[in-house]
Design a protein around this motif. Sequence first.
Motif, mmCIF file in Angstrom:
data_model
loop_
_atom_site.group_PDB
_atom_site.id
_atom_site.type_symbol
_atom_site.label_atom_id
_atom_site.label_comp_id
_atom_site.label_asym_id
_atom_site.label_seq_id
_atom_site.Cartn_x
_atom_site.Cartn_y
_atom_site.Cartn_z
ATOM 1 N N VAL A 10 56.933 36.361 38.456
ATOM 2 C CA VAL A 10 58.533 36.005 38.753
ATOM 3 C C VAL A 10 58.686 37.666 38.404
ATOM 4 O O VAL A 10 58.734 38.411 38.012
ATOM 5 N N VAL A 11 59.127 38.393 39.875
ATOM 6 C CA VAL A 11 59.927 39.354 39.980
ATOM 7 C C VAL A 11 61.376 39.508 39.874
ATOM 8 O O VAL A 11 61.795 38.877 41.370
ATOM 9 N N VAL A 12 62.359 39.708 39.430
ATOM 10 C CA VAL A 12 63.450 39.478 39.394
ATOM 11 C C VAL A 12 63.936 41.065 40.312
ATOM 12 O O VAL A 12 64.568 42.622 39.104
ATOM 13 N N GLY A 13 64.784 40.852 40.517
ATOM 14 C CA GLY A 13 65.737 42.130 41.559
ATOM 15 C C GLY A 13 64.672 42.325 42.986
ATOM 16 O O GLY A 13 63.575 42.511 43.018
ATOM 17 N N ALA A 14 64.974 42.257 44.536
ATOM 18 C CA ALA A 14 64.747 42.833 45.418
ATOM 19 C C ALA A 14 64.994 43.648 46.250
ATOM 20 O O ALA A 14 66.098 44.502 46.941
ATOM 21 N N GLY A 15 65.335 44.976 44.958
ATOM 22 C CA GLY A 15 66.395 46.857 45.391
ATOM 23 C C GLY A 15 64.445 47.031 45.307
ATOM 24 O O GLY A 15 63.500 46.315 45.738
ATOM 25 N N VAL A 16 64.520 47.978 45.709
ATOM 26 C CA VAL A 16 63.265 49.321 46.397
ATOM 27 C C VAL A 16 62.539 48.972 45.371
ATOM 28 O O VAL A 16 60.984 48.927 45.622
ATOM 29 N N LEU A 44 58.216 47.599 52.463
ATOM 30 C CA LEU A 44 57.340 47.262 51.089
ATOM 31 C C LEU A 44 57.871 45.760 50.978
ATOM 32 O O LEU A 44 57.077 45.604 50.601
ATOM 33 N N ALA A 45 58.925 44.743 51.971
ATOM 34 C CA ALA A 45 59.126 43.652 52.043
ATOM 35 C C ALA A 45 58.174 43.073 52.384
ATOM 36 O O ALA A 45 57.139 41.612 52.152
ATOM 37 N N ASP A 46 57.965 43.989 53.974
ATOM 38 C CA ASP A 46 56.829 42.866 54.886
ATOM 39 C C ASP A 46 55.187 42.778 54.145
ATOM 40 O O ASP A 46 54.651 41.951 53.800
ATOM 41 N N ASP A 47 55.394 44.194 53.321
ATOM 42 C CA ASP A 47 53.130 44.540 52.818
ATOM 43 C C ASP A 47 53.596 42.880 51.619
ATOM 44 O O ASP A 47 52.074 42.837 51.740
ATOM 45 N N LEU A 63 59.148 35.468 49.154
ATOM 46 C CA LEU A 63 60.785 36.340 48.556
ATOM 47 C C LEU A 63 62.349 34.904 48.605
ATOM 48 O O LEU A 63 62.700 34.508 49.810
ATOM 49 N N MET A 64 62.837 35.175 47.568
ATOM 50 C CA MET A 64 63.617 34.018 47.582
ATOM 51 C C MET A 64 65.328 34.949 47.282
ATOM 52 O O MET A 64 65.135 35.427 46.606
ATOM 53 N N TYR A 65 66.043 34.792 48.079
ATOM 54 C CA TYR A 65 67.048 35.230 48.459
ATOM 55 C C TYR A 65 68.649 34.097 48.035
ATOM 56 O O TYR A 65 67.950 33.186 48.234
ATOM 57 N N GLY A 66 69.134 34.794 47.477
ATOM 58 C CA GLY A 66 70.313 33.342 47.388
ATOM 59 C C GLY A 66 69.844 32.415 46.142
ATOM 60 O O GLY A 66 70.619 31.240 45.487
ATOM 61 N N MET A 85 49.373 42.606 45.591
ATOM 62 C CA MET A 85 47.599 43.262 46.545
ATOM 63 C C MET A 85 46.795 43.004 45.733
ATOM 64 O O MET A 85 45.848 43.034 45.676
ATOM 65 N N ARG A 86 46.982 42.475 44.467
ATOM 66 C CA ARG A 86 46.320 42.646 43.346
ATOM 67 C C ARG A 86 45.551 40.889 43.702
ATOM 68 O O ARG A 86 44.812 41.116 42.799
ATOM 69 N N GLY A 87 46.099 40.164 44.159
ATOM 70 C CA GLY A 87 45.641 38.635 44.319
ATOM 71 C C GLY A 87 45.987 37.949 43.894
ATOM 72 O O GLY A 87 45.808 36.501 43.522
ATOM 73 N N LEU A 88 47.557 38.330 42.309
ATOM 74 C CA LEU A 88 48.200 37.235 41.857
ATOM 75 C C LEU A 88 49.350 36.640 43.437
ATOM 76 O O LEU A 88 50.113 37.627 43.746
ATOM 77 N N GLN A 89 49.844 35.630 41.870
ATOM 78 C CA GLN A 89 50.989 34.556 43.107
ATOM 79 C C GLN A 89 52.635 35.000 42.890
ATOM 80 O O GLN A 89 52.370 35.330 41.259
ATOM 81 N N VAL A 90 52.973 36.063 43.958
ATOM 82 C CA VAL A 90 54.131 36.391 43.249
ATOM 83 C C VAL A 90 55.117 35.888 44.043
ATOM 84 O O VAL A 90 55.488 35.566 44.852
ATOM 85 N N ALA A 91 56.347 35.219 43.165
ATOM 86 C CA ALA A 91 57.785 35.285 43.441
ATOM 87 C C ALA A 91 58.887 36.066 42.960
ATOM 88 O O ALA A 91 58.457 36.193 42.319
ATOM 89 N N VAL A 92 59.622 36.978 44.146
ATOM 90 C CA VAL A 92 60.953 37.414 44.176
ATOM 91 C C VAL A 92 62.180 36.960 43.618
ATOM 92 O O VAL A 92 62.077 36.356 45.102
ATOM 93 N N PHE A 93 62.588 36.873 43.331
ATOM 94 C CA PHE A 93 63.965 36.148 42.949
ATOM 95 C C PHE A 93 64.479 37.526 43.048
ATOM 96 O O PHE A 93 65.129 38.044 42.265
ATOM 97 N N GLU A 94 65.415 37.272 44.282
ATOM 98 C CA GLU A 94 67.323 37.115 44.398
ATOM 99 C C GLU A 94 68.457 37.139 44.378
ATOM 100 O O GLU A 94 68.797 35.427 45.400
ATOM 101 N N ARG A 95 69.286 37.586 43.368
ATOM 102 C CA ARG A 95 70.794 37.030 43.568
ATOM 103 C C ARG A 95 71.227 37.114 45.183
ATOM 104 O O ARG A 95 72.233 35.849 45.536
#
Length: 374
Positions: free
Chosen positions: A14-20, A162-165, A173-176, A31-41
């Motif tokens: 889990v990555v918290v924060g969708a800034g740069v 970066l978001a597209d990649d 990418l989870m917003y709100g 890109m390493r093949g890990l399952q990643v979820a980004v949470f942005e308030r």
Amino acid sequence: MTSSASDLVTVDVVVVGAGVVGLACARALAMRGLQVAVFERETHFGQGISSRSSEVIHAGLYYPTGSLKAELCVPGSRALYDYCATRQVPHQRVGKLVVATDSADLPALERIASQARANGVEQARLITGDAARNMASELRCCAALWSPDTGIVDSHALMQALADDAEQAGAMLMYGAPVIGGECAAAGQVLQIGGAVPYRVEARWLVNAAGFGAQTLAGALQGFPAAAVPPLYFAKGHYFALSGRNPFKHLIYPVPEPGGLGTHLTLDLAGNARFGPDVEWVDAPDYSVPTNRAQAFANSIRRYWPDVAVERLQPAYAGVRPKLGGPDAPAHDFRIDGPAGHGVPGVVQLFGIESPGLTASLAIAARVSSLVGG
């Protein structure tokens, strides 16, 4: 994301924060093949610190030898230029003049030049006042440091790339979706997600890139030591835009002042000029720009551009930096704290990621990726 037997949503990271910086981390990990979820308030990426910067690609002139800022800015700058060229992100290597406006500034200018050499900024060099004025005829200075590798970038386009990649590599990418708390355990982190439909997520790794919210989130994690959470201070900077003709083709910086790099002139990709930031310590982020600051800006700018007219300065925007020390404290470094530092498995905390965070974002992401296990 998948659901476990206990109905927890599970991911690798889990990555918290969708800034740069958060987006760069998500991209590198996905890109390493890990399952990643980004949470942005917020409802979109880059709504906090990243949307209110000067959009400068820094060369790495100022930062103390051995600091994370020095170690990550120079390779980050090179990586960012390469990335922007490859992904067709609008940018321009416009160069920067750091100016000594009188002889009292010369020792500071020489220290910056020495620090730049120590940091591996190979192209930066001291030049005479006459040489600087040949590059910018309306400039007032007795000497300058020329940094040809300083540039500007469209920060929104960079974050979009970066978001597209990240998404193309499988990141979600989870917003709100604010992360409002959680629990740290040896087997992984269980996080509580707020928003319209609250739920829980389990991750083997948590990367806290929440900017202003990083300390709040760290403090809300059960099992994370309070002593490992640094204090947070807010340094606000106002920007004023220049109306009418802009006579400068390069960025112009005075020698640095306490809390920042002085009221400098930056450019956007259309060639428009803006000035800032100044430094105002505030209790909480506030993005208002009082018009009565224009005269103070004009007074500061006239040190290196005597002909600026206060009537041409229009309020533009304000940004706020997350500082780890207050107004009387020495400058603090980035903090990228992994398990070896704080003792909690599976957690990487990013604190005090201010300038040059945008420039160093890809290098920060590589450092974070090196801390996250496979």
